[in-house]
Design a protein around this motif. Structure first.
Motif, PDB file in Angstrom:
ATOM      1  N   THR A   1       0.836  -1.207   0.078  1.00  0.00           N
ATOM      2  CA  THR A   1       0.037  -0.035   0.036  1.00  0.00           C
ATOM      3  C   THR A   1       0.779   1.293  -0.038  1.00  0.00           C
ATOM      4  N   GLY A   2       2.068   1.042   0.380  1.00  0.00           N
ATOM      5  CA  GLY A   2       3.122   2.305   0.374  1.00  0.00           C
ATOM      6  C   GLY A   2       3.050   3.073   1.549  1.00  0.00           C
ATOM      7  N   ARG A   3       2.449   2.028   2.374  1.00  0.00           N
ATOM      8  CA  ARG A   3       2.438   2.715   3.980  1.00  0.00           C
ATOM      9  C   ARG A   3       3.518   1.874   5.005  1.00  0.00           C
ATOM     10  N   LEU A   4       3.933   2.587   5.987  1.00  0.00           N
ATOM     11  CA  LEU A   4       4.810   1.729   6.876  1.00  0.00           C
ATOM     12  C   LEU A   4       4.721   2.348   8.129  1.00  0.00           C
ATOM     13  N   LEU A   5       4.191   1.441   9.331  1.00  0.00           N
ATOM     14  CA  LEU A   5       3.945   2.250  10.734  1.00  0.00           C
ATOM     15  C   LEU A   5       2.871   3.070  10.442  1.00  0.00           C
ATOM     16  N   SER A   6       2.028   2.870   9.528  1.00  0.00           N
ATOM     17  CA  SER A   6       0.717   3.749   9.372  1.00  0.00           C
ATOM     18  C   SER A   6       1.060   5.097   8.931  1.00  0.00           C
ATOM     19  N   HIS A   7       2.031   5.202   8.297  1.00  0.00           N
ATOM     20  CA  HIS A   7       2.727   6.528   7.556  1.00  0.00           C
ATOM     21  C   HIS A   7       2.648   6.239   6.091  1.00  0.00           C
ATOM     22  N   LYS A   8       2.246   7.175   5.266  1.00  0.00           N
ATOM     23  CA  LYS A   8       2.712   7.220   3.908  1.00  0.00           C
ATOM     24  C   LYS A   8       4.189   7.217   3.588  1.00  0.00           C
ATOM     25  N   LEU A   9       4.580   6.632   2.554  1.00  0.00           N
ATOM     26  CA  LEU A   9       6.027   6.989   2.123  1.00  0.00           C
ATOM     27  C   LEU A   9       6.288   8.087   1.411  1.00  0.00           C
ATOM     28  N   LYS A  10       7.353   8.788   1.595  1.00  0.00           N
ATOM     29  CA  LYS A  10       7.386  10.138   0.691  1.00  0.00           C
ATOM     30  C   LYS A  10       7.798   9.715  -0.626  1.00  0.00           C
ATOM     31  N   PRO A  11       7.402  10.635  -1.748  1.00  0.00           N
ATOM     32  CA  PRO A  11       7.846  10.230  -2.939  1.00  0.00           C
ATOM     33  C   PRO A  11       9.376  10.158  -2.912  1.00  0.00           C
ATOM     34  N   GLY A  12       9.814   8.966  -3.847  1.00  0.00           N
ATOM     35  CA  GLY A  12      10.975   8.820  -4.191  1.00  0.00           C
ATOM     36  C   GLY A  12      11.384   7.232  -4.481  1.00  0.00           C
ATOM     37  N   ALA A  13      12.940   6.891  -4.512  1.00  0.00           N
ATOM     38  CA  ALA A  13      13.057   5.444  -4.922  1.00  0.00           C
ATOM     39  C   ALA A  13      13.255   4.582  -3.701  1.00  0.00           C
ATOM     40  N   TYR A  14      12.705   3.420  -3.563  1.00  0.00           N
ATOM     41  CA  TYR A  14      12.739   2.443  -2.401  1.00  0.00           C
ATOM     42  C   TYR A  14      13.149   1.097  -2.840  1.00  0.00           C
ATOM     43  N   ARG A  15      13.424   0.373  -1.771  1.00  0.00           N
ATOM     44  CA  ARG A  15      13.829  -1.027  -2.114  1.00  0.00           C
ATOM     45  C   ARG A  15      13.190  -1.896  -1.016  1.00  0.00           C
TER      46      ARG A  15
END
Length: 75
Positions: free
Chosen positions: A38-52
């Motif tokens: 969903t793009g969420r971690l610990l109930s917070h949205k991840l900011k735009p950017g690249a992730y692994r």
């Protein structure tokens, strides 16, 4: 590769991996599995950017081979 600072802003660009706090688990079955992130971690949205994302299978006290997948969050 270090965090950007005033003193190194003209240095060659590099890819810096920073581990985010938090994790999540999904129940699966033997064989291939997939899930929708969903793009969420610990109930917070991840900011735009690249992730692994690194997925590690665990069952009955045993750990399998980790699989890393890159993804990007856009606005």
């Amino acid at each position: 590769c270090v965090a950007p600072r005033r003193t190194n802003r003209r240095a060659r660009a590099c890819t810096r991996l920073v581990q985010l706090r938090g994790s999540f688990t999904r129940a699966g079955r033997a064989g291939a599995n997939h899930f929708h992130f969903t793009g969420r971690l610990l109930s917070h949205k991840l900011k735009p950017g690249a992730y692994r994302l690194v997925a590690v299978p665990r069952a009955s006290g045993k750990t399998g081979r980790a699989l890393a997948v890159s993804f990007r969050i856009v606005k």
